[in-house]
Motif scaffolding. Structure first.
Motif, PDB file in Angstrom:
ATOM      1  N   LEU A 273       0.649  -1.219  -0.145  1.00  0.00           N
ATOM      2  CA  LEU A 273       0.071   0.128   0.125  1.00  0.00           C
ATOM      3  C   LEU A 273       0.656   1.228   0.125  1.00  0.00           C
ATOM      4  O   LEU A 273       2.155   1.291   0.583  1.00  0.00           O
ATOM      5  CB  LEU A 273      -0.966   0.213   1.352  1.00  0.00           C
ATOM      6  N   ARG A 274       0.347   2.298  -0.719  1.00  0.00           N
ATOM      7  CA  ARG A 274       1.053   3.442  -0.621  1.00  0.00           C
ATOM      8  C   ARG A 274       0.667   4.326   0.350  1.00  0.00           C
ATOM      9  O   ARG A 274      -0.697   4.544   0.473  1.00  0.00           O
ATOM     10  CB  ARG A 274       0.809   4.239  -2.091  1.00  0.00           C
ATOM     11  N   VAL A 275       1.577   5.120   1.014  1.00  0.00           N
ATOM     12  CA  VAL A 275       1.057   5.907   2.189  1.00  0.00           C
ATOM     13  C   VAL A 275       1.190   7.414   1.544  1.00  0.00           C
ATOM     14  O   VAL A 275       2.135   7.841   1.037  1.00  0.00           O
ATOM     15  CB  VAL A 275       2.184   5.811   3.493  1.00  0.00           C
ATOM     16  N   PRO A 276       0.005   8.259   1.773  1.00  0.00           N
ATOM     17  CA  PRO A 276      -0.091   9.442   1.262  1.00  0.00           C
ATOM     18  C   PRO A 276       0.810  10.440   2.154  1.00  0.00           C
ATOM     19  O   PRO A 276       1.178  10.017   3.183  1.00  0.00           O
ATOM     20  CB  PRO A 276      -1.692   9.835   1.686  1.00  0.00           C
ATOM     21  N   ALA A 277       1.116  11.496   1.407  1.00  0.00           N
ATOM     22  CA  ALA A 277       2.095  12.287   2.033  1.00  0.00           C
ATOM     23  C   ALA A 277       1.959  12.974   3.260  1.00  0.00           C
ATOM     24  O   ALA A 277       2.720  12.946   4.218  1.00  0.00           O
ATOM     25  CB  ALA A 277       2.305  13.771   1.101  1.00  0.00           C
ATOM     26  N   TYR A 278       0.516  13.163   3.408  1.00  0.00           N
ATOM     27  CA  TYR A 278       0.199  13.720   5.023  1.00  0.00           C
ATOM     28  C   TYR A 278       0.228  12.573   6.152  1.00  0.00           C
ATOM     29  O   TYR A 278       0.029  12.894   7.368  1.00  0.00           O
ATOM     30  CB  TYR A 278      -1.234  14.399   5.015  1.00  0.00           C
ATOM     31  N   LEU A 279       0.380  11.252   5.586  1.00  0.00           N
ATOM     32  CA  LEU A 279       0.494  10.360   6.871  1.00  0.00           C
ATOM     33  C   LEU A 279       1.958   9.697   7.036  1.00  0.00           C
ATOM     34  O   LEU A 279       2.235   8.867   7.818  1.00  0.00           O
ATOM     35  CB  LEU A 279      -0.447   9.189   6.407  1.00  0.00           C
ATOM     36  N   GLN A 280       3.022  10.138   6.135  1.00  0.00           N
ATOM     37  CA  GLN A 280       4.306   9.611   6.232  1.00  0.00           C
ATOM     38  C   GLN A 280       4.997  10.321   7.527  1.00  0.00           C
ATOM     39  O   GLN A 280       4.867  11.392   7.500  1.00  0.00           O
ATOM     40  CB  GLN A 280       4.838   9.845   4.857  1.00  0.00           C
ATOM     41  N   PRO A 281       5.860   9.456   8.131  1.00  0.00           N
ATOM     42  CA  PRO A 281       5.765   7.890   7.715  1.00  0.00           C
ATOM     43  C   PRO A 281       4.612   7.331   8.527  1.00  0.00           C
ATOM     44  O   PRO A 281       4.161   7.724   9.709  1.00  0.00           O
ATOM     45  CB  PRO A 281       7.058   7.630   8.474  1.00  0.00           C
ATOM     46  N   LEU A 282       3.821   6.320   7.922  1.00  0.00           N
ATOM     47  CA  LEU A 282       2.760   5.703   8.703  1.00  0.00           C
ATOM     48  C   LEU A 282       3.478   5.061   9.945  1.00  0.00           C
ATOM     49  O   LEU A 282       2.926   5.020  11.256  1.00  0.00           O
ATOM     50  CB  LEU A 282       2.240   4.520   7.739  1.00  0.00           C
ATOM     51  N   VAL A 283       4.556   4.167   9.840  1.00  0.00           N
ATOM     52  CA  VAL A 283       5.419   3.739  10.872  1.00  0.00           C
ATOM     53  C   VAL A 283       6.739   3.752  10.470  1.00  0.00           C
ATOM     54  O   VAL A 283       7.278   3.737   9.213  1.00  0.00           O
ATOM     55  CB  VAL A 283       5.049   2.137  11.278  1.00  0.00           C
ATOM     56  N   THR A 284       7.726   3.768  11.679  1.00  0.00           N
ATOM     57  CA  THR A 284       9.338   3.955  11.198  1.00  0.00           C
ATOM     58  C   THR A 284       9.910   2.645  11.317  1.00  0.00           C
ATOM     59  O   THR A 284      10.869   2.360  10.953  1.00  0.00           O
ATOM     60  CB  THR A 284       9.943   4.947  12.169  1.00  0.00           C
ATOM     61  N   SER A 285       9.228   1.607  12.269  1.00  0.00           N
ATOM     62  CA  SER A 285       9.735   0.281  12.714  1.00  0.00           C
ATOM     63  C   SER A 285       8.561  -0.544  12.120  1.00  0.00           C
ATOM     64  O   SER A 285       7.562  -0.451  11.969  1.00  0.00           O
ATOM     65  CB  SER A 285       9.910   0.158  14.300  1.00  0.00           C
ATOM     66  N   THR A 286       9.204  -1.972  11.911  1.00  0.00           N
ATOM     67  CA  THR A 286       8.209  -2.987  11.562  1.00  0.00           C
ATOM     68  C   THR A 286       7.315  -3.299  12.914  1.00  0.00           C
ATOM     69  O   THR A 286       7.955  -3.140  14.030  1.00  0.00           O
ATOM     70  CB  THR A 286       9.130  -4.437  11.409  1.00  0.00           C
ATOM     71  N   VAL A 287       6.298  -3.070  12.562  1.00  0.00           N
ATOM     72  CA  VAL A 287       5.145  -3.652  13.798  1.00  0.00           C
ATOM     73  C   VAL A 287       4.586  -4.885  13.480  1.00  0.00           C
ATOM     74  O   VAL A 287       4.015  -5.272  12.602  1.00  0.00           O
ATOM     75  CB  VAL A 287       3.840  -2.636  13.730  1.00  0.00           C
ATOM     76  N   ARG A 288       4.839  -5.678  14.537  1.00  0.00           N
ATOM     77  CA  ARG A 288       4.158  -7.225  14.468  1.00  0.00           C
ATOM     78  C   ARG A 288       3.118  -7.394  15.575  1.00  0.00           C
ATOM     79  O   ARG A 288       3.662  -6.971  16.596  1.00  0.00           O
ATOM     80  CB  ARG A 288       5.414  -8.067  14.696  1.00  0.00           C
ATOM     81  N   GLY A 289       2.051  -7.772  15.223  1.00  0.00           N
ATOM     82  CA  GLY A 289       0.902  -7.709  15.940  1.00  0.00           C
ATOM     83  C   GLY A 289       0.442  -8.905  16.231  1.00  0.00           C
ATOM     84  O   GLY A 289       0.378  -9.802  15.389  1.00  0.00           O
ATOM     85  N   LEU A 290      -0.374  -8.999  17.297  1.00  0.00           N
ATOM     86  CA  LEU A 290      -1.422  -9.981  17.548  1.00  0.00           C
ATOM     87  C   LEU A 290      -2.680  -9.379  17.606  1.00  0.00           C
ATOM     88  O   LEU A 290      -2.932  -8.305  18.732  1.00  0.00           O
ATOM     89  CB  LEU A 290      -1.157 -11.015  18.654  1.00  0.00           C
TER      90      LEU A 290
END
Length: 455
Positions: free
Chosen positions: A253-270
């Motif tokens: 997915l592409r992150v729009p400019a106003y949301l960048q960066p969505l995350v800076t680290s890998t997020v692994r979740g449950l």
């Protein structure tokens, strides 16, 4: 969304030609390219044989280098291999860059930002806490964070998450960029043909016959073509490579400019017990994945199915195994649903690509890596077959284990096998003493001619 991106690895077909080389690598995925790169670094000439290099499981891989997060119960030997390979990654990436290891950015997409593990509810919190206990008992570092601390690092995390843990040893790489970088470094080494089988002479493997005609004569042949390995012609009699396809759906997915960066680290979740991960890329996109299925859905797909968005449209893997698995509608829904629980802004991203591929699994989820016994030939009981190394069955760890696989193959070619990795021998599921023939399906006998073309 677009269709049919190009393979990251170049090269031309060689119908009817005979080529001589030090090392022939069957399989142009991340493992095959990594082994070829290591062989070239050792001063050997190399040929990579693949009719569609870089378009299989490596094309879909998220590229998480996560020995800590990927710890599973009763996989201690595999953990040792994963940790060993993780330690090799900085030098491996730096070698490709031609510079000292950089902890920020690289042409191969190697990043050393730590991973965050987060849970959605109280049950997820308990599950991650229990896993942390196992990880710490194995000497691994997992640090508990408050939700406020986690959101201080990643502001777009949901305030409703139940827990967060920092895993500093788990990093990432962009497999597509990595493949392109290795292919560039190995320019001229790819033969865009399908391998038909192994060549034999006097009880040793001497190269590869090509489906389109011609041969690759080699001092060492590495079988690294994933799920296609077990159906390769000319494998040693009695050798069983019990590979099974394990399918996974993955989204880009592409992150729009106003949301960048969505995350800076890998997020692994449950999320209610179901795993999901969000992996940021340097180009402003993210990868979302974690589905895993062993169903018949993909058997009904056709060539070119399995990528809605950027992904090569090619025929299936060798011998009828589908290269492009059918994408599960339920899998796509699950990924988007669960990713939004952890990072609600995912709902505002542009879906670029949905891809599914099959990864080669084994009965013990560990790779088939090393030489194999010649006990089935009746010639030299207990010795290893010369000229042949198997490197497949890496399942969910292919990208992480690439430097280790490359290093181990180089050691084997140098005649310096490390006993630590004997547990991963490719013949551990075989009863070679019951076999009687030299190759199971003899393909040919070829003598290397030094006057022929050399790769």
């Amino acid at each position: 969304m677009t269709m049919n991106p190009q393979s990251p690895a170049g090269g031309a077909s060689a119908p009817g030609r005979d080529i001589s080389t030090d090392v022939a690598v069957i399989g142009g995925g991340i493992i095959g390219h990594g082994i070829a790169w290591e062989a070239r670094q050792s001063g050997r000439s190399v040929v990579i044989i693949d009719d569609a290099p870089g378009t299989g499981a490596s094309w879909a891989a998220a590229g998480m280098l996560a020995p800590v997060s990927e710890l599973h119960y009763q996989e201690e030997e595999l953990l040792e291999l994963m940790l060993h390979s993780s330690g090799l990654w900085p030098a491996f990436a730096a070698g490709l860059e031609g510079q000292e290891a950089d902890s920020s950015r690289s042409d191969s997409g190697y990043l050393t930002a730590s991973t965050l593990a987060v849970g959605a509810d109280a049950a997820d919190r308990r599950a991650l806490a229990d896993l942390r206990s196992v990880q710490q008992a194995s000497g691994l570092t997992v640090e508990a964070l408050t939700v406020r601390e986690a959101r201080g690092r990643e502001p777009l995390l949901s305030p409703g998450i139940s827990c967060a843990f920092d895993i500093p040893a788990d990093h990432q790489v962009d497999p597509r960029r990595l493949l392109a970088r290795i292919a560039e470094a190995l320019a001229g080494s790819a033969v865009r043909e399908r391998a038909a089988g192994l060549l034999w002479e006097d009880g040793r493997v001497t190269g590869v016959s090509l489906a389109g005609g011609g041969t690759i004569n080699a001092g060492e042949t590495i079988v690294a073509n994933g799920l296609g390995a077990g159906a390769l012609g000319g494998l040693p009699a009695g050798l069983k490579l019990p590979l099974r396809p394990v399918y996974g759906d993955i989204l880009r997915l592409r992150v729009p400019a106003y949301l960048q960066p969505l995350v800076t680290s890998t997020v692994r979740g449950l999320v209610h017990g179901v795993p999901v991960y969000i992996v940021p890329r340097q180009d402003g996109t993210v990868v979302i994945g974690a589905t895993q299925r062993e169903d018949a859905l993909s058997d009904e797909g056709t060539a070119g199915a399995g990528t809605a968005g950027a992904g090569p449209e090619t025929a299936g893997l060798e011998h009828g195994t589908p290269a492009h698995a059918a994408i599960s509608a339920g899998g796509v829904y699950q990924l988007l649903r669960d990713a939004q629980v952890l990072v609600p802004a995912v709902a505002e991203l542009e879906l670029l690509e949905a891809t599914a591929r099959a990864r080669p699994g084994t009965p013990d989820n560990a790779p088939l890596l090393g030489r194999v016994s010649d006990a089935g030939t009746g010639r030299h009981i207990g010795r290893d077959i010369e000229g042949l190394i198997i490197a497949t069955g890496f399942f969910r760890h292919g990208v992480l284990l690439t430097p280790a696989a490359a290093s181990i193959c180089r050691q084997l070619m140098d005649g310096d096998a490390d006993p630590r990795w004997a547990a991963f021998r490719p013949d551990r599921f075989s009863n070679l003493s019951a076999a009687t023939a030299t190759p199971a399906t003899p393909v040919g006998t070829v003598t290397i001619d030094p006057n022929k073309e050399t790769a």
